[in-house]
Design a protein around this motif. Sequence first.
Motif, PDB file in Angstrom:
ATOM      1  N   ASN A  53       0.858  -1.165   0.000  1.00 28.82           N
ATOM      2  CA  ASN A  53       0.000   0.000   0.000  1.00 28.82           C
ATOM      3  C   ASN A  53       0.901   1.223   0.000  1.00 28.82           C
ATOM      4  OD1 ASN A  53      -1.890   1.959   0.420  1.00 28.82           O
ATOM      5  ND2 ASN A  53      -2.710   1.103   2.308  1.00 28.82           N
ATOM      6  N   GLN A  54       0.741   2.076  -0.996  1.00 22.42           N
ATOM      7  CA  GLN A  54       1.588   3.257  -1.121  1.00 22.42           C
ATOM      8  C   GLN A  54       0.732   4.490  -1.376  1.00 22.42           C
ATOM      9  OE1 GLN A  54       3.772   1.745  -4.476  1.00 22.42           O
ATOM     10  NE2 GLN A  54       5.593   1.437  -3.217  1.00 22.42           N
ATOM     11  N   LYS A  55       1.274   5.649  -0.979  1.00 21.92           N
ATOM     12  CA  LYS A  55       0.603   6.918  -1.245  1.00 21.92           C
ATOM     13  C   LYS A  55       1.628   7.920  -1.755  1.00 21.92           C
ATOM     14  CE  LYS A  55      -2.924   6.440   2.273  1.00 21.92           C
ATOM     15  NZ  LYS A  55      -3.503   7.006   3.482  1.00 21.92           N
ATOM     16  N   VAL A  56       1.162   8.803  -2.623  1.00 21.15           N
ATOM     17  CA  VAL A  56       2.021   9.861  -3.148  1.00 21.15           C
ATOM     18  C   VAL A  56       1.134  11.065  -3.459  1.00 21.15           C
ATOM     19  CG1 VAL A  56       1.847   9.150  -5.564  1.00 21.15           C
ATOM     20  CG2 VAL A  56       3.892  10.346  -4.789  1.00 21.15           C
ATOM     21  N   LYS A  57       1.713  12.257  -3.392  1.00 24.27           N
ATOM     22  CA  LYS A  57       0.957  13.459  -3.761  1.00 24.27           C
ATOM     23  C   LYS A  57       1.349  13.857  -5.172  1.00 24.27           C
ATOM     24  CE  LYS A  57       0.114  15.050   0.799  1.00 24.27           C
ATOM     25  NZ  LYS A  57      -0.519  16.036   1.534  1.00 24.27           N
ATOM     26  N   ILE A  58       0.331  14.040  -6.003  1.00 20.08           N
ATOM     27  CA  ILE A  58       0.538  14.457  -7.393  1.00 20.08           C
ATOM     28  C   ILE A  58      -0.128  15.820  -7.548  1.00 20.08           C
ATOM     29  CG2 ILE A  58       0.012  13.959  -9.815  1.00 20.08           C
ATOM     30  CD1 ILE A  58       0.086  10.994  -9.128  1.00 20.08           C
ATOM     31  N   PRO A  59       0.628  16.807  -8.035  1.00 21.41           N
ATOM     32  CA  PRO A  59       0.042  18.142  -8.210  1.00 21.41           C
ATOM     33  C   PRO A  59      -1.232  18.068  -9.063  1.00 21.41           C
ATOM     34  CG  PRO A  59       2.401  18.198  -8.586  1.00 21.41           C
ATOM     35  CD  PRO A  59       2.019  16.757  -8.435  1.00 21.41           C
ATOM     36  N   SER A  60      -2.210  18.821  -8.710  1.00 25.20           N
ATOM     37  CA  SER A  60      -3.523  18.959  -9.346  1.00 25.20           C
ATOM     38  C   SER A  60      -4.445  17.759  -9.124  1.00 25.20           C
ATOM     39  CB  SER A  60      -3.408  19.265 -10.850  1.00 25.20           C
ATOM     40  OG  SER A  60      -3.064  18.109 -11.587  1.00 25.20           O
ATOM     41  N   TYR A  61      -3.950  16.653  -8.537  1.00 25.27           N
ATOM     42  CA  TYR A  61      -4.819  15.519  -8.205  1.00 25.27           C
ATOM     43  C   TYR A  61      -4.853  15.251  -6.710  1.00 25.27           C
ATOM     44  CZ  TYR A  61      -5.426  14.319 -13.067  1.00 25.27           C
ATOM     45  OH  TYR A  61      -5.756  14.356 -14.397  1.00 25.27           O
ATOM     46  N   GLY A  62      -3.895  15.796  -5.972  1.00 27.72           N
ATOM     47  CA  GLY A  62      -3.832  15.550  -4.536  1.00 27.72           C
ATOM     48  C   GLY A  62      -3.201  14.206  -4.244  1.00 27.72           C
ATOM     49  N   GLU A  63      -3.684  13.565  -3.190  1.00 28.68           N
ATOM     50  CA  GLU A  63      -3.114  12.288  -2.773  1.00 28.68           C
ATOM     51  C   GLU A  63      -3.637  11.149  -3.645  1.00 28.68           C
ATOM     52  OE1 GLU A  63      -2.087  11.090   1.481  1.00 28.68           O
ATOM     53  OE2 GLU A  63      -4.004  10.091   1.103  1.00 28.68           O
ATOM     54  N   VAL A  64      -2.708  10.334  -4.116  1.00 29.20           N
ATOM     55  CA  VAL A  64      -3.046   9.149  -4.900  1.00 29.20           C
ATOM     56  C   VAL A  64      -2.541   7.955  -4.116  1.00 29.20           C
ATOM     57  CG1 VAL A  64      -2.644   7.893  -7.064  1.00 29.20           C
ATOM     58  CG2 VAL A  64      -2.862  10.380  -7.094  1.00 29.20           C
ATOM     59  N   SER A  65      -3.412   6.969  -3.891  1.00 29.58           N
ATOM     60  CA  SER A  65      -2.970   5.764  -3.195  1.00 29.58           C
ATOM     61  C   SER A  65      -3.108   4.564  -4.120  1.00 29.58           C
ATOM     62  CB  SER A  65      -3.770   5.544  -1.908  1.00 29.58           C
ATOM     63  OG  SER A  65      -5.114   5.257  -2.192  1.00 29.58           O
ATOM     64  N   TYR A  66      -2.253   3.607  -3.882  1.00 35.03           N
ATOM     65  CA  TYR A  66      -2.204   2.389  -4.693  1.00 35.03           C
ATOM     66  C   TYR A  66      -2.057   1.213  -3.746  1.00 35.03           C
ATOM     67  CZ  TYR A  66       0.052  -1.208  -7.609  1.00 35.03           C
ATOM     68  OH  TYR A  66       0.397  -2.381  -8.228  1.00 35.03           O
ATOM     69  N   ALA A  67      -2.969   0.260  -3.841  1.00 39.57           N
ATOM     70  CA  ALA A  67      -2.894  -0.964  -3.042  1.00 39.57           C
ATOM     71  C   ALA A  67      -2.865  -2.148  -3.997  1.00 39.57           C
ATOM     72  CB  ALA A  67      -4.084  -1.074  -2.102  1.00 39.57           C
ATOM     73  N   LYS A  68      -1.928  -3.042  -3.764  1.00 38.65           N
ATOM     74  CA  LYS A  68      -1.757  -4.216  -4.618  1.00 38.65           C
ATOM     75  C   LYS A  68      -1.906  -5.462  -3.748  1.00 38.65           C
ATOM     76  CE  LYS A  68       1.687  -6.731  -7.238  1.00 38.65           C
ATOM     77  NZ  LYS A  68       3.006  -6.759  -7.808  1.00 38.65           N
ATOM     78  N   THR A  69      -2.728  -6.405  -4.201  1.00 42.98           N
ATOM     79  CA  THR A  69      -2.902  -7.678  -3.511  1.00 42.98           C
ATOM     80  C   THR A  69      -2.771  -8.799  -4.533  1.00 42.98           C
ATOM     81  OG1 THR A  69      -4.488  -6.631  -2.024  1.00 42.98           O
ATOM     82  CG2 THR A  69      -4.456  -9.033  -2.052  1.00 42.98           C
ATOM     83  N   ASP A  70      -1.927  -9.776  -4.237  1.00 46.76           N
ATOM     84  CA  ASP A  70      -1.769 -10.950  -5.113  1.00 46.76           C
ATOM     85  C   ASP A  70      -1.792 -12.216  -4.265  1.00 46.76           C
ATOM     86  OD1 ASP A  70      -1.421  -9.818  -7.702  1.00 46.76           O
ATOM     87  OD2 ASP A  70       0.613  -9.248  -7.170  1.00 46.76           O
ATOM     88  N   PHE A  71      -2.539 -13.218  -4.722  1.00 45.22           N
ATOM     89  CA  PHE A  71      -2.505 -14.577  -4.173  1.00 45.22           C
ATOM     90  C   PHE A  71      -2.233 -15.486  -5.355  1.00 45.22           C
ATOM     91  CE2 PHE A  71      -5.566 -12.382  -1.374  1.00 45.22           C
ATOM     92  CZ  PHE A  71      -4.936 -12.555  -0.161  1.00 45.22           C
ATOM     93  N   MET A  72      -1.144 -16.247  -5.318  1.00 47.30           N
ATOM     94  CA  MET A  72      -0.765 -17.057  -6.481  1.00 47.30           C
ATOM     95  C   MET A  72      -0.280 -18.441  -6.079  1.00 47.30           C
ATOM     96  SD  MET A  72       1.237 -14.206  -8.741  1.00 47.30           S
ATOM     97  CE  MET A  72       0.957 -15.020 -10.294  1.00 47.30           C
ATOM     98  N   LEU A  73      -0.432 -19.391  -6.995  1.00 50.39           N
ATOM     99  CA  LEU A  73       0.100 -20.747  -6.851  1.00 50.39           C
ATOM    100  C   LEU A  73       1.178 -20.964  -7.893  1.00 50.39           C
ATOM    101  CD1 LEU A  73      -3.111 -22.928  -6.401  1.00 50.39           C
ATOM    102  CD2 LEU A  73      -1.424 -22.365  -4.663  1.00 50.39           C
ATOM    103  N   GLY A  74       2.152 -21.810  -7.565  1.00 54.43           N
ATOM    104  CA  GLY A  74       3.214 -22.098  -8.515  1.00 54.43           C
ATOM    105  C   GLY A  74       3.980 -23.348  -8.127  1.00 54.43           C
ATOM    106  N   VAL A  75       5.128 -23.522  -8.747  1.00 54.72           N
ATOM    107  CA  VAL A  75       6.005 -24.667  -8.461  1.00 54.72           C
ATOM    108  C   VAL A  75       7.417 -24.135  -8.212  1.00 54.72           C
ATOM    109  CG1 VAL A  75       4.660 -26.363  -9.755  1.00 54.72           C
ATOM    110  CG2 VAL A  75       6.428 -25.068 -10.923  1.00 54.72           C
ATOM    111  N   GLY A  76       8.167 -24.880  -7.362  1.00 51.48           N
ATOM    112  CA  GLY A  76       9.495 -24.390  -7.060  1.00 51.48           C
ATOM    113  C   GLY A  76      10.429 -25.455  -6.537  1.00 51.48           C
ATOM    114  N   VAL A  77      11.660 -25.026  -6.319  1.00 48.67           N
ATOM    115  CA  VAL A  77      12.707 -25.893  -5.782  1.00 48.67           C
ATOM    116  C   VAL A  77      13.282 -25.245  -4.528  1.00 48.67           C
ATOM    117  CG1 VAL A  77      13.298 -26.902  -8.005  1.00 48.67           C
ATOM    118  CG2 VAL A  77      14.513 -24.872  -7.234  1.00 48.67           C
TER     119      VAL A  77
END
Length: 187
Positions: free
Chosen positions: A96-120
């Motif tokens: 979850n991140q926030k940043v201020k962008i001129p003329s838009y004010g505060e912009v927030s971004y939230a990213k959620t991922d749930f994934m399956l895979g294979v590994g070693v």
Amino acid sequence: GSIKGVLGDAFGKNKDEVINAAGFAVDIRGKLFYAMLQMAFPSKTHSDLLKGGSSALKNSALIFDSQLGIGMTLFKDSPFNLFLGAGIGFNTMYSNQKVKIPSYGEVSYAKTDFMLGVGVNVLASFYFTKIIGIYGGLADTVYMAPIKAQRKFTVAGKDYTLDSASGNVKNSIANSFNLKLGLSIRF
């Protein structure tokens, strides 16, 4: 305007996101099966989505990475052990991140991922005593089966949500490569 108009081509850059993090891990090995559990707390996320002259303020980030699989330990009776395993991986990532962008004010971004895979999972251990030693190793998991992928933007108080259920977030593939070093205890 639309969220695409506000953030430009940030959606296309999202696929190239790289996150580096330090964390802790627990590797549990049985005779045939193993479990690997790792949790990391990124100090910086390298998302291109909230760049643009302003520095992003990271509110929170968490990565949980795990594997359940089959493995074998070589050289069990010597002070040096080598473990080789392959399994199914499960990954959860939230930031979850926030940043201020001129003329838009505060912009927030939230990213959620749930994934399956294979590994070693490959671990080398050296025991100073019968039960206490050190270990080092690596784990590499490729996640190619998203259970849920969601990106939520809040711009000027208005929410915009993209997710895998609606088809807005596609082709989610992730790779989790981990280097490990720590204390090993065998029973």
